[in-house]
Design an enzyme around this catalytic site. Sequence first.
Site, PDB file in Angstrom:
ATOM      1  N   SER A  10       0.851  -1.199   0.000  1.00  0.00           N
ATOM      2  CA  SER A  10       0.000   0.000   0.000  1.00  0.00           C
ATOM      3  C   SER A  10       0.881   1.241   0.000  1.00  0.00           C
ATOM      4  O   SER A  10       1.515   1.573   1.009  1.00  0.00           O
ATOM      5  CB  SER A  10      -0.921  -0.002   1.222  1.00  0.00           C
ATOM      6  OG  SER A  10      -1.742   1.140   1.182  1.00  0.00           O
ATOM      7  N   HIS A  35      -0.984  -1.640  -4.172  1.00  0.00           N
ATOM      8  CA  HIS A  35      -2.294  -1.169  -3.715  1.00  0.00           C
ATOM      9  C   HIS A  35      -2.282   0.359  -3.658  1.00  0.00           C
ATOM     10  O   HIS A  35      -1.425   0.961  -3.009  1.00  0.00           O
ATOM     11  CB  HIS A  35      -2.563  -1.768  -2.332  1.00  0.00           C
ATOM     12  CG  HIS A  35      -3.872  -1.389  -1.727  1.00  0.00           C
ATOM     13  ND1 HIS A  35      -5.048  -2.053  -2.023  1.00  0.00           N
ATOM     14  CD2 HIS A  35      -4.213  -0.405  -0.845  1.00  0.00           C
ATOM     15  CE1 HIS A  35      -6.041  -1.511  -1.335  1.00  0.00           C
ATOM     16  NE2 HIS A  35      -5.562  -0.499  -0.626  1.00  0.00           N
ATOM     17  N   ASP A  37      -4.387   3.800  -2.880  1.00  0.00           N
ATOM     18  CA  ASP A  37      -5.533   4.353  -2.167  1.00  0.00           C
ATOM     19  C   ASP A  37      -5.940   5.700  -2.754  1.00  0.00           C
ATOM     20  O   ASP A  37      -5.238   6.702  -2.576  1.00  0.00           O
ATOM     21  CB  ASP A  37      -5.176   4.541  -0.685  1.00  0.00           C
ATOM     22  CG  ASP A  37      -5.071   3.218   0.052  1.00  0.00           C
ATOM     23  OD1 ASP A  37      -5.986   2.388  -0.098  1.00  0.00           O
ATOM     24  OD2 ASP A  37      -4.070   3.025   0.762  1.00  0.00           O
ATOM     25  N   MET A  39      -8.408   8.668  -2.384  1.00  0.00           N
ATOM     26  CA  MET A  39      -9.321   9.241  -1.373  1.00  0.00           C
ATOM     27  C   MET A  39      -9.747  10.631  -1.822  1.00  0.00           C
ATOM     28  O   MET A  39      -8.927  11.392  -2.355  1.00  0.00           O
ATOM     29  CB  MET A  39      -8.594   9.350  -0.027  1.00  0.00           C
ATOM     30  CG  MET A  39      -8.074   8.032   0.505  1.00  0.00           C
ATOM     31  SD  MET A  39      -7.391   8.245   2.157  1.00  0.00           S
ATOM     32  CE  MET A  39      -6.632   6.636   2.425  1.00  0.00           C
ATOM     33  N   HIS A  68      -7.909   1.114  -4.905  1.00  0.00           N
ATOM     34  CA  HIS A  68      -8.918   1.116  -3.837  1.00  0.00           C
ATOM     35  C   HIS A  68      -9.542   2.504  -3.821  1.00  0.00           C
ATOM     36  O   HIS A  68      -8.924   3.460  -3.357  1.00  0.00           O
ATOM     37  CB  HIS A  68      -8.213   0.777  -2.513  1.00  0.00           C
ATOM     38  CG  HIS A  68      -9.109   0.789  -1.314  1.00  0.00           C
ATOM     39  ND1 HIS A  68      -8.612   0.721  -0.027  1.00  0.00           N
ATOM     40  CD2 HIS A  68     -10.457   0.850  -1.194  1.00  0.00           C
ATOM     41  CE1 HIS A  68      -9.617   0.738   0.830  1.00  0.00           C
ATOM     42  NE2 HIS A  68     -10.747   0.833   0.150  1.00  0.00           N
ATOM     43  N   MET A  70     -11.754   5.072  -2.452  1.00  0.00           N
ATOM     44  CA  MET A  70     -12.518   5.541  -1.280  1.00  0.00           C
ATOM     45  C   MET A  70     -13.118   6.880  -1.656  1.00  0.00           C
ATOM     46  O   MET A  70     -12.698   7.944  -1.183  1.00  0.00           O
ATOM     47  CB  MET A  70     -11.578   5.646  -0.068  1.00  0.00           C
ATOM     48  CG  MET A  70     -11.247   4.298   0.543  1.00  0.00           C
ATOM     49  SD  MET A  70      -9.767   4.340   1.552  1.00  0.00           S
ATOM     50  CE  MET A  70      -8.535   4.117   0.282  1.00  0.00           C
ATOM     51  N   MET A 139     -12.250  -4.114   5.298  1.00  0.00           N
ATOM     52  CA  MET A 139     -11.524  -3.032   5.972  1.00  0.00           C
ATOM     53  C   MET A 139     -11.361  -3.392   7.448  1.00  0.00           C
ATOM     54  O   MET A 139     -12.351  -3.612   8.155  1.00  0.00           O
ATOM     55  CB  MET A 139     -12.287  -1.703   5.850  1.00  0.00           C
ATOM     56  CG  MET A 139     -12.358  -1.131   4.444  1.00  0.00           C
ATOM     57  SD  MET A 139     -10.768  -0.965   3.587  1.00  0.00           S
ATOM     58  CE  MET A 139      -9.850   0.100   4.715  1.00  0.00           C
ATOM     59  N   ASP A 177      -7.403  -4.932   4.734  1.00  0.00           N
ATOM     60  CA  ASP A 177      -6.730  -3.635   4.605  1.00  0.00           C
ATOM     61  C   ASP A 177      -6.808  -2.844   5.904  1.00  0.00           C
ATOM     62  O   ASP A 177      -7.893  -2.459   6.338  1.00  0.00           O
ATOM     63  CB  ASP A 177      -7.427  -2.862   3.475  1.00  0.00           C
ATOM     64  CG  ASP A 177      -6.642  -1.633   3.036  1.00  0.00           C
ATOM     65  OD1 ASP A 177      -5.506  -1.443   3.512  1.00  0.00           O
ATOM     66  OD2 ASP A 177      -7.179  -0.872   2.205  1.00  0.00           O
TER      67      ASP A 177
HETATM   68  C1  DX5 Z   1      -6.592   2.970   4.729  1.00  0.00           C
HETATM   69  C2  DX5 Z   1      -6.038   2.457   3.421  1.00  0.00           C
HETATM   70  C3  DX5 Z   1      -4.965   1.454   3.566  1.00  0.00           C
HETATM   71  C4  DX5 Z   1      -3.743   1.955   4.286  1.00  0.00           C
HETATM   72  C5  DX5 Z   1      -3.287   0.844   5.173  1.00  0.00           C
HETATM   73  O1  DX5 Z   1      -7.760   3.677   4.514  1.00  0.00           O
HETATM   74  O2  DX5 Z   1      -7.058   1.900   2.623  1.00  0.00           O
HETATM   75  O3  DX5 Z   1      -4.612   0.824   2.345  1.00  0.00           O
HETATM   76  O4  DX5 Z   1      -2.682   2.310   3.449  1.00  0.00           O
HETATM   77  O5  DX5 Z   1      -2.233   1.309   5.935  1.00  0.00           O
HETATM   78  P1  DX5 Z   1      -1.600   0.488   7.125  1.00  0.00           P
HETATM   79  O6  DX5 Z   1      -1.096  -0.809   6.568  1.00  0.00           O
HETATM   80  O7  DX5 Z   1      -0.524   1.384   7.605  1.00  0.00           O
HETATM   81  O8  DX5 Z   1      -2.696   0.299   8.152  1.00  0.00           O
HETATM   82 ZN    ZN Z   2      -6.504   0.654   0.862  1.00  0.00          ZN
END
Ligand code: DX5
Ligand code: ZN
Length: 222
Positions: A10, A35, A37, A39, A68, A70, A139, A177
């Site tokens: 990630s 991965h 993210d 957002m 991913h 969000m 999650m 995740d």
């Molecule tokens: C959180 C993200 C994750 C995040 C996880 O909302 O979707 O992918 O990067 O981070 P760690 O592994 O540090 O919890």
């Molecule tokens: Zn994620």
Amino acid sequence: MSNAIQVAASILAADFARMGEQVQEAEQGGAGLIHIDVMDGRFVPNLTLGAVMIGAIKRSTKLPLDVHAMIVEPDHLVGDFAKAGASRITVHIEACPNLHRTLQAIKGLGCGAGVALNPHTPASLLSEVIHMVDVMIVMSVNPGFGGQAFLPEVLPKARQLRQMIHDSGRAIDLEIDGGVNTETAPKCVEAGVNVLIAGSSIYNPKFSVKAGIDALKESVSG
Ligand code: DX5
Ligand code: ZN
């Protein structure tokens, strides 16, 4: 079972000023997926990146890109993500009033279609779309930030989803995740997870990305 376990790096926890390098370190260190993210500051209280960065990461690695999303109203953006190089796009069920249509759209773009479930969202909500799902993300933190503590109460849901996948006869990746580290990963795998998404436990200035990935794999190899 543990032979099939993959680590998805990630990049939220990576050094964004050295993104290409950090992605290559994950590839060389044995990650199976990158991965990413996305957002939007609306579905989650944080803002990260979009198709421009997905494209830049695509040029830095041969690994599949696990996007991913969000974000609210993902239908507007999934085309851009696919064009930028996403291999699979996961949307949040809580953000999709017309989930069936959204998954159809993602598959129509030639990408794997994924659904993510927040900690409070029950597994049963996936029952009517499982025939078109390629990826599920459980999650294990409330989405929005890296480095949060793992919520063990989601493990029964992972187990339930693994049973649903088994019953469907489909090859669906079950990812988890948030807060995944050498302590929590074995519990996830025991519950049926086959993709460990890891941010801060592998992007850590105290050790190499490869060392982080190796430690995670080692923790579930028993
Ligand atoms: C959180 C993200 C994750 C995040 C996880 O909302 O979707 O992918 O990067 O981070 P760690 O592994 O540090 O919890
Ligand atoms: Zn994620």
